[in-house]
Every structure is written in structure tokens, then in C-alpha cells.
Write a protein that holds these residues in place. Sequence first.
Motif, PDB file in Angstrom:
ATOM      1  N   PRO A 173       0.805  -1.218   0.000  1.00  0.00           N
ATOM      2  CA  PRO A 173       0.000   0.000   0.000  1.00  0.00           C
ATOM      3  C   PRO A 173       0.842   1.274   0.000  1.00  0.00           C
ATOM      4  O   PRO A 173       0.313   2.367  -0.187  1.00  0.00           O
ATOM      5  CB  PRO A 173      -0.810  -0.116   1.296  1.00  0.00           C
ATOM      6  N   TYR A 174       2.153   1.138   0.173  1.00  0.00           N
ATOM      7  CA  TYR A 174       3.003   2.318   0.304  1.00  0.00           C
ATOM      8  C   TYR A 174       3.451   2.893  -1.043  1.00  0.00           C
ATOM      9  O   TYR A 174       3.867   4.043  -1.115  1.00  0.00           O
ATOM     10  CB  TYR A 174       4.224   1.988   1.154  1.00  0.00           C
ATOM     11  N   CYS A 175       3.384   2.096  -2.102  1.00  0.00           N
ATOM     12  CA  CYS A 175       3.767   2.632  -3.406  1.00  0.00           C
ATOM     13  C   CYS A 175       3.245   1.732  -4.511  1.00  0.00           C
ATOM     14  O   CYS A 175       2.898   0.563  -4.268  1.00  0.00           O
ATOM     15  CB  CYS A 175       5.289   2.788  -3.524  1.00  0.00           C
ATOM     16  N   GLN A 176       3.201   2.264  -5.703  1.00  0.00           N
ATOM     17  CA  GLN A 176       2.789   1.505  -6.871  1.00  0.00           C
ATOM     18  C   GLN A 176       3.977   1.397  -7.829  1.00  0.00           C
ATOM     19  O   GLN A 176       4.582   2.407  -8.191  1.00  0.00           O
ATOM     20  CB  GLN A 176       1.628   2.206  -7.590  1.00  0.00           C
ATOM     21  N   PRO A 177       4.353   0.190  -8.257  1.00  0.00           N
ATOM     22  CA  PRO A 177       5.462   0.054  -9.207  1.00  0.00           C
ATOM     23  C   PRO A 177       5.126   0.714 -10.535  1.00  0.00           C
ATOM     24  O   PRO A 177       3.991   0.614 -11.011  1.00  0.00           O
ATOM     25  CB  PRO A 177       5.615  -1.463  -9.352  1.00  0.00           C
ATOM     26  N   ARG A 178       6.112   1.369 -11.124  1.00  0.00           N
ATOM     27  CA  ARG A 178       5.866   2.137 -12.339  1.00  0.00           C
ATOM     28  C   ARG A 178       6.453   1.499 -13.585  1.00  0.00           C
ATOM     29  O   ARG A 178       6.283   2.018 -14.689  1.00  0.00           O
ATOM     30  CB  ARG A 178       6.416   3.561 -12.151  1.00  0.00           C
ATOM     31  N   ASN A 179       7.183   0.415 -13.433  1.00  0.00           N
ATOM     32  CA  ASN A 179       7.715  -0.284 -14.597  1.00  0.00           C
ATOM     33  C   ASN A 179       8.000  -1.739 -14.220  1.00  0.00           C
ATOM     34  O   ASN A 179       7.836  -2.134 -13.064  1.00  0.00           O
ATOM     35  CB  ASN A 179       8.975   0.412 -15.133  1.00  0.00           C
ATOM     36  N   VAL A 180       8.428  -2.519 -15.190  1.00  0.00           N
ATOM     37  CA  VAL A 180       8.660  -3.946 -14.968  1.00  0.00           C
ATOM     38  C   VAL A 180       9.763  -4.176 -13.942  1.00  0.00           C
ATOM     39  O   VAL A 180       9.636  -5.031 -13.053  1.00  0.00           O
ATOM     40  CB  VAL A 180       9.010  -4.642 -16.301  1.00  0.00           C
ATOM     41  N   GLY A 181      10.841  -3.412 -14.039  1.00  0.00           N
ATOM     42  CA  GLY A 181      11.941  -3.581 -13.099  1.00  0.00           C
ATOM     43  C   GLY A 181      11.502  -3.370 -11.662  1.00  0.00           C
ATOM     44  O   GLY A 181      11.929  -4.096 -10.754  1.00  0.00           O
ATOM     45  N   THR A 199      16.307   5.309 -10.156  1.00  0.00           N
ATOM     46  CA  THR A 199      15.578   4.084 -10.470  1.00  0.00           C
ATOM     47  C   THR A 199      14.765   3.593  -9.278  1.00  0.00           C
ATOM     48  O   THR A 199      14.204   2.505  -9.314  1.00  0.00           O
ATOM     49  CB  THR A 199      16.535   2.975 -10.947  1.00  0.00           C
ATOM     50  N   ALA A 200      14.721   4.385  -8.209  1.00  0.00           N
ATOM     51  CA  ALA A 200      13.842   4.149  -7.045  1.00  0.00           C
ATOM     52  C   ALA A 200      14.278   2.972  -6.185  1.00  0.00           C
ATOM     53  O   ALA A 200      13.453   2.368  -5.498  1.00  0.00           O
ATOM     54  CB  ALA A 200      12.394   3.974  -7.481  1.00  0.00           C
ATOM     55  N   LYS A 201      15.555   2.664  -6.167  1.00  0.00           N
ATOM     56  CA  LYS A 201      16.050   1.547  -5.350  1.00  0.00           C
ATOM     57  C   LYS A 201      15.767   1.786  -3.866  1.00  0.00           C
ATOM     58  O   LYS A 201      15.236   0.914  -3.170  1.00  0.00           O
ATOM     59  CB  LYS A 201      17.560   1.362  -5.569  1.00  0.00           C
ATOM     60  N   VAL A 230      13.023   7.071 -12.901  1.00  0.00           N
ATOM     61  CA  VAL A 230      11.792   7.834 -12.663  1.00  0.00           C
ATOM     62  C   VAL A 230      12.139   9.254 -12.231  1.00  0.00           C
ATOM     63  O   VAL A 230      11.386   9.917 -11.550  1.00  0.00           O
ATOM     64  CB  VAL A 230      10.904   7.151 -11.594  1.00  0.00           C
ATOM     65  N   ARG A 231      13.304   9.704 -12.655  1.00  0.00           N
ATOM     66  CA  ARG A 231      13.695  11.072 -12.341  1.00  0.00           C
ATOM     67  C   ARG A 231      12.927  12.068 -13.196  1.00  0.00           C
ATOM     68  O   ARG A 231      12.284  11.709 -14.174  1.00  0.00           O
ATOM     69  CB  ARG A 231      15.207  11.246 -12.584  1.00  0.00           C
ATOM     70  N   LEU A 250      14.411  17.065 -16.293  1.00  0.00           N
ATOM     71  CA  LEU A 250      15.649  17.830 -16.169  1.00  0.00           C
ATOM     72  C   LEU A 250      16.780  16.963 -15.627  1.00  0.00           C
ATOM     73  O   LEU A 250      17.908  16.988 -16.137  1.00  0.00           O
ATOM     74  CB  LEU A 250      15.440  19.028 -15.245  1.00  0.00           C
ATOM     75  N   ALA A 251      16.500  16.172 -14.579  1.00  0.00           N
ATOM     76  CA  ALA A 251      17.535  15.326 -14.000  1.00  0.00           C
ATOM     77  C   ALA A 251      18.030  14.298 -15.012  1.00  0.00           C
ATOM     78  O   ALA A 251      19.237  14.039 -15.117  1.00  0.00           O
ATOM     79  CB  ALA A 251      16.987  14.623 -12.748  1.00  0.00           C
ATOM     80  N   ALA A 252      17.116  13.704 -15.763  1.00  0.00           N
ATOM     81  CA  ALA A 252      17.503  12.707 -16.762  1.00  0.00           C
ATOM     82  C   ALA A 252      18.334  13.342 -17.863  1.00  0.00           C
ATOM     83  O   ALA A 252      19.338  12.771 -18.329  1.00  0.00           O
ATOM     84  CB  ALA A 252      16.259  12.045 -17.347  1.00  0.00           C
ATOM     85  N   GLU A 253      17.941  14.531 -18.302  1.00  0.00           N
ATOM     86  CA  GLU A 253      18.684  15.229 -19.354  1.00  0.00           C
ATOM     87  C   GLU A 253      20.069  15.634 -18.849  1.00  0.00           C
ATOM     88  O   GLU A 253      21.068  15.524 -19.581  1.00  0.00           O
ATOM     89  CB  GLU A 253      17.897  16.453 -19.805  1.00  0.00           C
TER      90      GLU A 253
END
Length: 261
Positions: free
Chosen positions: A39-47, A73-75, A246-247, A250-253
Motif C-alpha cells: 500500500p506504500y507505493c505503486q510500481p511504475r515499470n517492470v523492473g 531508479t527508485a532503489k 523515474v527522475r 531535467l535530471a535525466a537530461e
Amino acid sequence: LVTVENEYGICKSGGSNSALYTFRENEWHLLRDRDYYTPYCQPRNVGQRFALHALLASTDEIPLVILKGSAGTAKTFLSLAAGLQGYYHSGFDRIMITRSNTLSDNDLGFLPGDLEDKMGPLIAPFMDNLQILLKGQNEEKEQIKMQIEDMFETGIIEICSLAYMRGRSLVNSFIIVDEAQNCTIGQILEIITRAGKGSKVVLLGDPDQIDSPKLDRKNNGLTFAAERMKGSKLCAQVSFDESETVRSMLAAEGAKRLVIK
């Protein structure tokens, strides 16, 4: 094709449908939504789905989890979410968090204040992620602050120094080691071998971001553990790629254009 224990995979049909699997005890097992739900978070991709499955698995099945990937990458976020789930719903006694002091863990003895004061700058990322996680539970800002303070005061979350792990018995604990690529082989070996019954050890890091002058991409605790534990039924590993960050834009660029190769 060689398959190892706790390997994750995707089965795609001719259309757009796909299913997630994990290989365990010589069989592929279908992953369902409940296998990576918290309930604390929802995964946003397969990884992230694979990572949550490993993090939420019981200590009898997967007591060691290794997550590798670049910043964003939300580790840490996923690990804390699983830690909260483990404490409130799965019976862990505490969440222990630590990360390497790349200057020297021995320097902690010369800094003013108690251990929490000394470790404060090093565990700031955990604090940021805790605020986001609890905000997702529709808590007010002041309530979130009070709740985090209560977690530390009551021992739900314990700040640890790698320098003081020796001799401790880490029983029934959810242990998160951030920036493990800056840990020595000896430090990681000590943590894993100190893990007692009912404990889960989570190693996080990016082998491409070594800050310690004494370590390199191949000679560090994270890489050592990942290579030696590969194929163990007690260890699950997930490596995130750049597409799973999931940055912010701007951070990704900035990471793409400003990093010196």
C-alpha cells in the motif's frame, strides 16, 4: 539458454499482452499483482515489479536482495516501502538503514553528537524517501514529521554505522545498505554473515558510481556480492537500466549531457 535461481523474465504474446515470471526450483512461476503489492507505493515499470517481488518475499525464500542501477531508479524508495510493509505487516522487529561513509567510517568518532547526529548527512536520502512514502498515505506535513520522529525514537527505524556492525546479532531485521558500491568486500561480507534468523539484507548501489578512491567497478562490496551470490536460491538480483529511471526530465537530461565519461 542458462537459467538461474530467482531469475526474472517476461513472456510476450503476439499482441501487446505480456506476463511476468520468476524461475525458482527448476520451474517458471507466474507473478501476480499481489506478489508485488504494497500500500506504500505503486510500481511504475517492470523492473520495479521484479524488485518489489524480491523485497516483499519472505526471509525463508529470499533473505538477500541486490538492486543495481543508476540514481533515479527508485532503489531506496522501493526498499523503504518494503521495509515499512515488513515491519507493520510481516513481523520484522525493526528497519536498519546504513550507507558507507566514503571518507572513512572511522571519522564518525571525531564528529560531534551521537551516532544519529553523525550519520544524519549520510541518511538524508532515506529521510526524503520516507516523507514521500508517508505523504502517499495522505498524511499531513506536520503529521509526517511527527511520524518519522516517532519511528526513530521508538526504534522502528535504526540508523547504523558500518564501522560498528561487528559483534552485533542482526535478528528479525530488515537491513538496507545504500551505496553498497562504496563498501569494501569485508564490510559487505560482515553484514551478510551477521544476518540472523528472520532478517533480510538489501544491498543497493550503482557500480558505475564509485566514490571511494580505494575501490573500482570490479573491486567493491556490491559487485563482489552480486557475482558470488548469483544463482543462489537465497538471493534475488534486479538490475535497472536507464529507461527505468523515474527522475524528472531535467535530471535525466542532465545525467545524459553533463556526466563526464
